[in-house]
Motif scaffolding. Structure first.
Motif, PDB file in Angstrom:
ATOM      1  N   GLY B 584       0.853  -1.184   0.000  1.00 43.51           N
ATOM      2  CA  GLY B 584       0.000   0.000   0.000  1.00 43.51           C
ATOM      3  C   GLY B 584       0.884   1.226   0.000  1.00 43.51           C
ATOM      4  N   THR B 585       0.284   2.377   0.173  1.00 43.34           N
ATOM      5  CA  THR B 585       1.093   3.585   0.149  1.00 43.34           C
ATOM      6  C   THR B 585       1.717   3.833   1.509  1.00 43.34           C
ATOM      7  OG1 THR B 585      -0.693   5.021   0.852  1.00 43.34           O
ATOM      8  CG2 THR B 585      -0.526   4.600  -1.508  1.00 43.34           C
ATOM      9  N   GLN B 623       2.329   8.936  -1.281  1.00 43.96           N
ATOM     10  CA  GLN B 623       1.582   7.946  -2.062  1.00 43.96           C
ATOM     11  C   GLN B 623       2.478   6.890  -2.668  1.00 43.96           C
ATOM     12  OE1 GLN B 623      -1.536  10.050  -4.496  1.00 43.96           O
ATOM     13  NE2 GLN B 623      -2.414   8.617  -3.016  1.00 43.96           N
ATOM     14  N   THR B 624       3.746   6.931  -2.288  1.00 44.85           N
ATOM     15  CA  THR B 624       4.658   5.917  -2.805  1.00 44.85           C
ATOM     16  C   THR B 624       4.214   4.543  -2.303  1.00 44.85           C
ATOM     17  OG1 THR B 624       6.399   7.542  -2.634  1.00 44.85           O
ATOM     18  CG2 THR B 624       7.069   5.259  -2.975  1.00 44.85           C
ATOM     19  N   ARG B 625       4.172   3.600  -3.207  1.00 49.62           N
ATOM     20  CA  ARG B 625       3.763   2.256  -2.795  1.00 49.62           C
ATOM     21  C   ARG B 625       4.942   1.517  -2.198  1.00 49.62           C
ATOM     22  NH1 ARG B 625      -1.216   1.221  -4.132  1.00 49.62           N
ATOM     23  NH2 ARG B 625      -1.014  -0.982  -3.644  1.00 49.62           N
ATOM     24  N   GLY B 630       6.700  -3.074  -3.953  1.00 48.47           N
ATOM     25  CA  GLY B 630       6.801  -1.630  -4.057  1.00 48.47           C
ATOM     26  C   GLY B 630       8.239  -1.164  -3.890  1.00 48.47           C
TER      27      GLY B 630
END
Ligand SMILES: Nc1ncnc2c1ncn2[C@@H]1O[C@H](COP(=O)(O)OP(=O)(O)O)[C@@H](O)[C@H]1O
Ligand SMILES: [Mg+2]
Lengths: 173, 742
Positions: B584-585, B623-625, B630
């Motif tokens: 997720g972020t 908002q970086t995953r 990721g």
């Protein structure tokens, strides 16, 4: 209570690989206890720990007293005969693993497998779960079986056992 | 009720002969090994004053050893490799009492405990024994696996069928509709051979037939029947599309839910791979069972019965032949399939091994690359791959060798059936040509259902395996669960108190020994100690990931076992050694404990944890995953995110378990500052190796080998010149050294 702090000397002792030679003397104190005279000090009780229990059961034996390794026996065979006898006796006591001599039947019931066996001359019913994980070759010839209580059993020279017996557990190997 | 084992009558009478009555005996235990190897039972019995040991010598005659409890100085269990011994110190001398396989340690440990308690005349609480019933309540047999309370006997095949059907019953209307559809279409399939053979040959094409020459009509009739069949199967398909995915969805959810409810140890004791298999493969197997099997069983049973009825009504002699013949081929097939199963299992097993190697290598790719071991891994894979090939090859060889042969047998059978039938027709034996061809067509229709039932046993056992694994999950009770009258507390104050806490993960390996301390709310409590001393274990107990073995832990005066788990955990924030980021972020990860938190709060928390600066530098900011697949973050960065996670939660109790271990000194100091500000009205437990981290702690506890060895403020402990002082001296020396070096 404060433990003796680490001097460099102590540290050296801890990380050193020390091989025990036949100048040290093991004495069987009876009742499964062992003592060791090393550098004119008597350590007791001394535990023997196989570092390579499956591949080299008679080599690389660590001797431990009160959580401190005193040294490592490179090869039991290098010791005098009487000492060898004491060491072997202690090891076989410590590492005693029942040997399955015969497999009478294997039944799957749900996720359990019930195995009727003759082990050390006694009939017993073992119960394991997920036999695929709990039975395996630990070296090239012998099988090790672990039951739900985490008791372990040996099957020696599996490939030399009667074909009928091999067939019964073949599919799990 | 007597704990812990039932002694044989013979032992009781032996004891009675020595003047020891059954009533005196409070506890019993059994050891299954002789002192020097081999199986041999000996029994222990404990009365309030005396410990008795009954052993049998090689001739089988019993011997009694009597040990007055007043002489027992200590009694403990020594773990050997596959065995253990009960040792005793009596009159200053250590000796072995008995020896047993490791499986007996659990009960022996209880027994040992009771010996000491009786000797010291301490109160004994046996009430907890009741809820760990070690026998199945239905059949009374002991559970084969004492840690997982499921009985394979009562949960046997029939139990599984019953439960599977009960799940099916939730959808009974759909199911019934599907069945009805399928039955009608089966009924129709019975008509086809009649129309296509007997009616066509005897009544339409044969001179003198009832509908002689009406070819168009019969063609239309046949077309109509086909069309109706298509419509039926479309309806059936729609219905099953409606119900099947629904069942699949619900089942998967049910299993996942049941797993989520388990305590932590459920997951630490298992490979995650096998848990994932349960959710995916096993539910799929069951799904197939529902969607296809139930219908197919009914249909095929009806088909076989119907066909036999038709055959016998057409020509009973031929029908008898068909029946006998089918039975014989079935037996032969069964034999081969049984042998085939072995190959099948073997290749299944090989697939599993290959899978586990693959996942192992992919997870450890970094190490593989670092040591340039690509080729070794390729050959490891290749050999497992070869084993799979061997298994599949053997399977294919087997099936290609036998099955064509069996098929040939079947076909020959049918030819001879036709031959016998033809003889009957020619000799004018009440059988027309049309009836014969119809008969053979009907007989041929038998083959499908018969094959179905032949393969059914294999499908079925796969399904029983899968569903029993699933039911095991659904049935196993989490070890840690809310008491029925658990207390609900919205907000805890944060007074924590440990009283004589002892704990072990595995029986006979004590990790915490009689630890007691109090943490008043609003203070910062530091814990120091060597790796493996038991620091994280204390945290596991406070958060009730595990229950204490002895003593108690209470928060605000309530035992944690009396609190609702959800309340407890919501009130405690943990930053642990193992930081895990979910897929997720970054923002989602920070918000994990408080999804409703505003973005401002998230940023504030991130700033407090000094995560903000590096998050800003990430390509997609907050908002970086992250998480698997990721962007990968460094250990220190991950720790900062999890600190932000805990800070955002603003729990009354904040636990930092080596939370800053992976950070540089500068970042650590800043975080300390932030934590310091957080201290107001909050209880903070901080575990750290670097003592400088704990400078501001109000109290510091030193844990060594599971025991509390020192407790006090920094100054007190320094003045005491004990363990803490030494640690401190060493670290400051080390730091001077580092600084000099720099
Ligand atoms: N889930 C577990 N099962 C069995 N033993 C465990 C488990 N977790 C930790 N241990 C053992 O408990 C001891 C204390 O561990 P821990 O409390 O994590 O130490 P630390 O003081 O380093 O945090 C260690 O010897 C460790 O091997
Ligand atoms: Mg830890």
């Amino acid at each position: 209570m404060p433990k003796q702090m680490m001097t460099d000397d102590n540290m050296e002792k801890l990380i050193a690989y020390r091989e025990l030679d036949s100048s040290c003397v093991f004495v069987d104190d009876g009742d499964g206890f062992l003592s060791l005279t090393l550098d004119e000090t008597v350590y007791r009780p001394v535990d023997l720990i196989r570092l390579l229990p499956y591949d080299r059961p008679d080599e690389y034996i660590s001797c431990v007293c009160k959580e401190q390794e005193l040294g490592i026996i490179r090869r039991i065979a290098d010791f005098p005969e009487e000492q060898q006898r004491i060491l072997q006796h202690q090891l076989s006591f410590r590492y005693y693993t029942p040997v399955i001599e015969k497999i009478i039947s294997v039944r799957e019931k749900m996720w359990f497998v019930f195995i009727k066996v003759v082990v050390d001359g006694q009939k017993k019913e073992l119960c394991t779960r997920d036999l695929y994980h709990n039975i395996r070759f630990y070296n090239s010839t012998d099988l090790l079986l672990t039951d739900v209580d985490e008791n372990r059993y040996l099957i020696r020279n599996f490939r030399q056992q009667p074909a009928k017996m091999q067939q019964k557990i073949e599919i799990y190997l | 009720m007597k704990y812990f084992v039932t002694l044989p009558e013979q032992i009781y009478s032996f004891l009675e002969n020595h003047g020891i009555s059954q009533q005196e005996i409070r506890y019993t235990a059994k050891a299954d090994l002789a002192p020097d190897g081999g199986f041999s039972d000996s029994y222990l019995a404990l009365s309030p004053q005396t410990l008795y040991l009954v052993t049998a010598d090689s001739s089988g005659s019993l011997k009694l050893k009597t040990i007055p409890l007043s002489e027992v100085e200590d009694i403990w269990i020594e773990r050997l490799v596959n065995t253990a011994r009960l040792l005793i110190k009596q009159n200053g001398r250590k000796r072995a009492l008995c020896r047993f396989a490791s499986g007996g340690i659990r009960i022996m440990d209880r027994f040992r405990d009771r010996v000491m308690k009786l000797k010291q005349q301490e109160p004994i609480d046996d009430s907890r024994l009741e809820d760990e019933e070690i026998r199945c309540p239905k059949c009374g047999l002991p559970y084969p696996d004492q840690r997982r309370k499921v009985c394979p006997k009562c949960n046997g095949r029939f139990g599984v069928v019953r439960r599977l059907l009960s799940i099916y019953m939730e959808y009974k209307w759909y199911g019934l509709a599907m069945l009805a559809g399928i039955l009608i279409s089966t009924g129709f399939s019975f008509v086809t051979p009649y129309v296509g053979n007997q009616l066509l040959l005897d009544e339409v094409l044969a001179a003198g037939g009832q509908f002689y020459g009406q070819v168009l009509w019969i063609v239309l009739l046949m077309l109509g029947i086909r069309l109706f069949g298509v419509v039926l199967s479309m309806a059936y398909g729609c219905l099953s599309a409606h119900i099947a995915p629904r069942m699949y969805r619900n089942l998967r959810l049910k299993v996942f839910e049941a797993m989520q409810r388990q305590s932590l140890d459920y997951f630490t004791n298992r490979q995650t791979g096998s848990l994932i298999t349960r959710i995916n493969d096993d539910t799929w197997t069951i799904y197939v069972f529902f969607v296809d099997m139930v219908q197919l069983v009914v249909v095929n049973t009806v088909t076989i019965a119907g066909l036999l009825g038709i055959l016998f009504s057409m020509q009973s002699l031929l029908a008898l032949l068909v029946t006998v013949f089918t039975l014989i081929t079935t037996m032969i097939m069964r034999y081969f399939i049984g042998r085939h199963r072995k190959y099948f299992k073997k290749s299944n097993n090989a697939v599993r091994k290959l899978r586990s190697i693959t996942s192992d290598v992919f997870n450890g790719q970094r190490v593989v690359k670092a040591f340039a071991k690509e080729n070794t891994e390729i050959s490891r894979f290749a050999s497992a791959n070869q084993r799979l090939f061997d298994a599949e090859f053997a399977q294919a060889k087997h099936s290609n060798r036998y099955f064509p042969f069996v098929r040939f047998l079947t076909k020959t059978g049918f030819s001879s059936l036709f031959f016998i039938g033809a003889v009957l027709v020619v000799s004018g034996y009440n059988l027309t040509l049309g009836a014969l061809t119809a008969f053979v067509a009907y007989a041929d229709m038998l083959q499908g259902p018969v094959d179905f039932f032949l393969n059914f046993s294999q499908w079925w056992s796969g399904c029983v395996d899968a569903s029993s694994r699933i039911f095991e999950v659904l049935d196993s009770k989490p070890k840690i669960h809310d008491r029925p009258n658990a207390k609900s507390v919205a907000l805890l104050k944060g007074d924590i108190s440990l009283k004589n806490v002892s704990f072990e993960y595995d029986v006979g390996r004590p990790i915490l020994k009689n630890v007691s301390f109090d943490i008043p709310h609003g203070t910062m409590f530091g814990i120091v100690g060597k790796t493996g001393a038991g620091k994280s274990t204390i945290i596991n107990l406070i958060t009730r990931m595990y229950d204490v073995n002895e003593g108690s832990i209470s928060i605000d005066g309530t035992d944690v076992r009396e609190l609702r788990n959800e309340d407890l955990r919501r009130n405690i924030g943990i930053v642990s050694q193992e930081t895990y980021l979910f897929i997720g972020t970054v923002a989602d990860n920070i918000r994990y404990g408080r999804p409703e938190a505003s973005m401002e709060d998230v940023i504030r928390a991130a700033k407090a944890a000094f995560a903000h600066e590096f998050i800003m530098k990430l390509p997609d900011g907050y908002q970086t995953r992250v998480g698997s697949g990721g962007v990968s973050l460094s250990g220190g960065e991950r720790q900062r995110i999890s600190i932000a996670r805990a800070m955002l939660q603003k729990p009354p109790i904040l636990i930092l378990d080596e939370a800053t271990a992976a950070m540089d000194t500068q970042t650590e100091r800043r975080i300390q500052y932030a934590i310091d500000r957080l201290k107001q009205g909050r209880t903070i437990i901080a575990i750290a190796h670097r003592l400088s981290t704990l400078r501001d702690a109000d109290f510091i506890a030193c844990i060594d080998d599971g025991m509390l060895v020192e407790l006090g403020t920094h100054e007190e402990l320094i003045r005491k010149k004990g363990v803490y002082f030494e640690l401190h001296r060493l670290q400051t020396e080390a730091f001077q050294f580092v600084e000099m070096g720099e």
